[in-house]
Design a protein around this motif. Sequence first.
Motif, short mmCIF file in Angstrom:
data_model
loop_
_atom_site.label_atom_id
_atom_site.label_comp_id
_atom_site.label_asym_id
_atom_site.label_seq_id
_atom_site.Cartn_x
_atom_site.Cartn_y
_atom_site.Cartn_z
N ARG A 16 0.86 -1.18 0.00
CA ARG A 16 0.00 0.00 0.00
C ARG A 16 0.90 1.23 0.00
O ARG A 16 1.71 1.40 0.90
CB ARG A 16 -0.88 0.03 1.24
N TYR A 17 0.75 2.05 -1.01
CA TYR A 17 1.49 3.30 -1.09
C TYR A 17 0.58 4.41 -0.60
O TYR A 17 -0.52 4.58 -1.11
CB TYR A 17 1.94 3.57 -2.52
N HIS A 18 1.03 5.17 0.39
CA HIS A 18 0.22 6.26 0.96
C HIS A 18 0.69 7.59 0.41
O HIS A 18 1.88 7.93 0.46
CB HIS A 18 0.33 6.26 2.49
N GLU A 36 4.12 12.60 -0.82
CA GLU A 36 4.28 11.25 -0.28
C GLU A 36 4.05 11.28 1.22
O GLU A 36 4.50 12.18 1.92
CB GLU A 36 5.68 10.72 -0.57
N ARG A 37 3.32 10.31 1.72
CA ARG A 37 3.08 10.18 3.15
C ARG A 37 4.04 9.13 3.72
O ARG A 37 4.81 8.52 2.99
CB ARG A 37 1.63 9.76 3.41
N GLU A 38 3.92 8.87 4.99
CA GLU A 38 4.77 7.87 5.65
C GLU A 38 4.54 6.50 5.01
O GLU A 38 3.43 5.98 5.01
CB GLU A 38 4.46 7.81 7.15
N ASN A 39 5.60 5.92 4.45
CA ASN A 39 5.52 4.61 3.81
C ASN A 39 6.59 3.67 4.33
O ASN A 39 7.00 2.74 3.65
CB ASN A 39 5.66 4.76 2.29
N MET A 57 5.91 -0.08 4.15
CA MET A 57 5.36 -0.49 2.86
C MET A 57 5.66 -1.95 2.52
O MET A 57 4.82 -2.67 2.01
CB MET A 57 5.92 0.41 1.75
#
Length: 69
Positions: free
Chosen positions: A29-31, A38-41, A44
Amino acid sequence: MSKTQLAECPHCGSDEGYYTKTQVSGSVRYHGGFDRSERENGDMYEHLSHKSGKVAYCSACDKRLFKLY
């Protein structure tokens, strides 16, 4: 041969080191934000399945070096 006995590749003489091949499967899941940021990943890849290889290869010439235990 074992990895502790090698200081360089016996095929090409490189001292770059070695790599192993790993099979990875699953989905991530890429946030991202609505502003396209870009959010916290950081987590991932935590839920992927990894199957580590059992052979080491030279990083320079890709020749097989030794089996991993």
